[in-house]
Motif scaffolding. Sequence first.
Motif: not given
Length: 130
Positions: A41-55
């Motif tokens: 599911r796309l939402g779970d992928v986005e949640q999992a990689i959120a710290p990488l995107l923010d940093s």
Amino acid sequence: MAEQYYEGVGRRKNSSARVRLTAGSGGFIVNDKPLEEYFPRLGDVEQAIAPLLDSGSRSAVDVTVLVKGGGVTGQSGAVRMGLARALVKWNPELDRVMHKGGHMTRDPRVKERKKPGLKRARKAPTYTKR
């Protein structure tokens, strides 16, 4: 000699994730599977990689995750928290960014237990007068 890595543990509901961060080119492996295959599911992928995107370090590190317990959403939340903790160990200057993004806070919500005399945690049987 073994490659240097930074490790963080994240938990959410009944899930627990051990995240290892190494210098690399942006690979992301969860339980020996690619990220998109493990979390379809796309939402779970986005949640999992959120710290990488923010940093802003998505392509600077390789991530290896061992996650156990719970369901898909709980596991992606656990990965998110473990990843944030590992990133802070890798670069302490990211601490403020991770806290501001809400990645370092443990979500305390868990399933409420079933009570005796009720159908579920709070649902009572239908009242009948006669």
